[in-house]
Design a protein around this motif. Sequence first.
Motif, PDB file in Angstrom:
ATOM      1  N   UNK A 283       0.744  -1.220   0.094  1.00 40.50           N
ATOM      2  CA  UNK A 283      -0.128   0.100  -0.258  1.00 40.50           C
ATOM      3  C   UNK A 283       0.786   1.219   0.291  1.00 40.50           C
ATOM      4  N   UNK A 284       1.443   1.111   0.245  1.00 37.68           N
ATOM      5  CA  UNK A 284       3.224   1.883   0.350  1.00 37.68           C
ATOM      6  C   UNK A 284       3.867   2.058  -0.418  1.00 37.68           C
ATOM      7  N   UNK A 285       3.491   1.032  -1.479  1.00 37.99           N
ATOM      8  CA  UNK A 285       4.518   1.261  -2.957  1.00 37.99           C
ATOM      9  C   UNK A 285       5.685   1.419  -2.591  1.00 37.99           C
ATOM     10  N   UNK A 286       6.960   0.533  -2.136  1.00 37.60           N
ATOM     11  CA  UNK A 286       7.578   0.087  -1.454  1.00 37.60           C
ATOM     12  C   UNK A 286       8.447  -1.000  -1.806  1.00 37.60           C
ATOM     13  N   UNK A 287       8.503  -1.350  -2.301  1.00 38.52           N
ATOM     14  CA  UNK A 287       9.704  -2.551  -3.271  1.00 38.52           C
ATOM     15  C   UNK A 287      10.103  -3.718  -2.061  1.00 38.52           C
ATOM     16  N   UNK A 288       9.826  -4.759  -1.515  1.00 41.67           N
ATOM     17  CA  UNK A 288      10.662  -5.538  -1.049  1.00 41.67           C
ATOM     18  C   UNK A 288      11.589  -6.711  -1.380  1.00 41.67           C
ATOM     19  N   UNK A 289      12.511  -6.601  -0.165  1.00 39.03           N
ATOM     20  CA  UNK A 289      13.756  -7.251  -0.292  1.00 39.03           C
ATOM     21  C   UNK A 289      13.358  -8.103   1.019  1.00 39.03           C
ATOM     22  N   UNK A 290      12.280  -9.595   0.523  1.00 38.15           N
ATOM     23  CA  UNK A 290      12.602 -10.002   2.090  1.00 38.15           C
ATOM     24  C   UNK A 290      13.222 -10.931   2.625  1.00 38.15           C
ATOM     25  N   UNK A 291      13.316 -10.738   3.881  1.00 41.47           N
ATOM     26  CA  UNK A 291      14.896 -11.219   4.903  1.00 41.47           C
ATOM     27  C   UNK A 291      15.133 -12.361   5.468  1.00 41.47           C
ATOM     28  N   UNK A 292      15.613 -13.144   4.206  1.00 41.89           N
ATOM     29  CA  UNK A 292      16.003 -14.438   4.970  1.00 41.89           C
ATOM     30  C   UNK A 292      14.114 -15.269   5.970  1.00 41.89           C
ATOM     31  N   UNK A 293      14.069 -15.243   4.586  1.00 40.09           N
ATOM     32  CA  UNK A 293      12.110 -16.050   5.196  1.00 40.09           C
ATOM     33  C   UNK A 293      12.981 -17.368   5.576  1.00 40.09           C
ATOM     34  N   UNK A 322      26.497  -9.491   0.254  1.00 44.17           N
ATOM     35  CA  UNK A 322      25.099  -8.918   0.179  1.00 44.17           C
ATOM     36  C   UNK A 322      24.556  -7.691   0.098  1.00 44.17           C
ATOM     37  N   UNK A 323      26.280  -6.714   0.548  1.00 44.02           N
ATOM     38  CA  UNK A 323      25.945  -4.875   0.477  1.00 44.02           C
ATOM     39  C   UNK A 323      26.284  -4.845  -1.499  1.00 44.02           C
ATOM     40  N   UNK A 324      27.486  -5.394  -1.347  1.00 41.98           N
ATOM     41  CA  UNK A 324      26.905  -5.198  -3.345  1.00 41.98           C
ATOM     42  C   UNK A 324      25.948  -5.063  -4.112  1.00 41.98           C
ATOM     43  N   UNK A 329      20.613  -3.280  -6.648  1.00 34.74           N
ATOM     44  CA  UNK A 329      19.192  -3.355  -6.890  1.00 34.74           C
ATOM     45  C   UNK A 329      18.933  -1.761  -7.313  1.00 34.74           C
ATOM     46  N   UNK A 330      19.033  -1.068  -5.628  1.00 36.60           N
ATOM     47  CA  UNK A 330      18.435   0.568  -5.001  1.00 36.60           C
ATOM     48  C   UNK A 330      19.277   1.354  -6.617  1.00 36.60           C
ATOM     49  N   UNK A 331      20.320   1.191  -7.187  1.00 36.98           N
ATOM     50  CA  UNK A 331      20.628   1.370  -8.283  1.00 36.98           C
ATOM     51  C   UNK A 331      20.429   1.432  -9.780  1.00 36.98           C
ATOM     52  N   UNK A 332      19.127  -0.168  -9.631  1.00 37.29           N
ATOM     53  CA  UNK A 332      18.337  -0.106 -10.760  1.00 37.29           C
ATOM     54  C   UNK A 332      17.079   0.267 -11.161  1.00 37.29           C
ATOM     55  N   UNK A 333      16.863   1.486 -11.653  1.00 34.86           N
ATOM     56  CA  UNK A 333      16.053   2.100 -10.711  1.00 34.86           C
ATOM     57  C   UNK A 333      14.188   1.838 -11.545  1.00 34.86           C
TER      58      UNK A 333
END
Length: 381
Positions: A283-293, A322-324, A329-333
């Motif tokens: 609902x806030x339109x914030x893409x998700x990285x689902x961390x270690x489900x 992981x940081x890379x 991803x965050x640079x891939x608009x």
Amino acid sequence: MKILILTGKFGMGHMKAAEAIKEELTLCREHPEQRCTSRESDIEIIDWIEYMAPFCAKYIYGSYSALIRRSTVFYNLHYKSSENRPISQKPDLACYIRMNQLIHDKKPDLIISVLAYASKAVSYYKALSGSSIPLITCVTDITAHSEWINNHTNVYAVGSEEVRQLFARKGIPEGQIYVTGIPVRQRFKNQEAERNSRPKILLMGGGLGLLPKRLDFYQHLSEKVPADMTLITGKNEKLYRKLHGRFKNIHVLGYVKDIDAYFLCSDLVITKPGGITTFEAIYSETPILALNPTMRQEKYNAAFISKHEIGRTFFLENDAKDAERIAALICNSTQIEHYKQRMRQLKKAYTACTLTEIVNELTAALPLGGTFHDEIFSFNF
């Protein structure tokens, strides 16, 4: 009309769902010409675990938190073994006695449950007493676990079409299953997301603050990810003290009440994929990285995220790499915008059926409250 919303504090998701439902019914955002029973309603949220066992609730919740932190293997084994269990499972008699007391004290006309155990208790009560009180069970994960299913729920509100189909395969009449999404507070729905000149990332681990503890992980994030980052540790005070003020590009916070503000100003959220959190992100339109489900329902939520292309699953492997990956991803608009567009499509789909509309339809079709004392009781639970 008196409405009870039954919930619990296993994490923060169930309570947040209950608050969201109360808010939606109180606001009653229907068109004026439509009937709206909730305008005149008295709506109360009850922590069912605290009501049922007031002297033991804190130990029950504490044990759950310890299990999730330290032994998810045993939790998942139990979850998997009971996933397709026949729906004839019954709560104990003490549970019925407390539910009977609750109904007698509160005299509800309608019950909404966001806790599977509470739904079972209401169903058991209805079977033994002959009560006609309508029960709506609101499923708070993208799961069709049998713990949510019983013979005396009138309506199931589920989070996705996939869950609706799975419930139907388990024998629930299709007319009793509605796809509403998972409830979130109105402030996630009614505000525009911010556009940032520099990317912003939100890191969070849910109400229990289940986040990586390694300092090297956060050091690499601070050094390699070209973004302003906010890390919310929730109720994990130990992690807060460990990380606060240590990294240049990471602003560390503890438990916050205005979490919507952080979602709405972020371009990406890295989080444990709880059901409520997933829909707050949608609902806030914030893409998700689902961390270690790791928990089984988290895996189902993560699969939903990947299938609908609103983010991706992210398993931590090597701190530097992981940081890379996060930086890439965050640079891939283009990819980020694709995820946002898919979220907008889902939001539009979920407006087709709201919980307020279900309440209005159900209360118009069924008698409210009361017990049919002449009814021959059915002991199918």
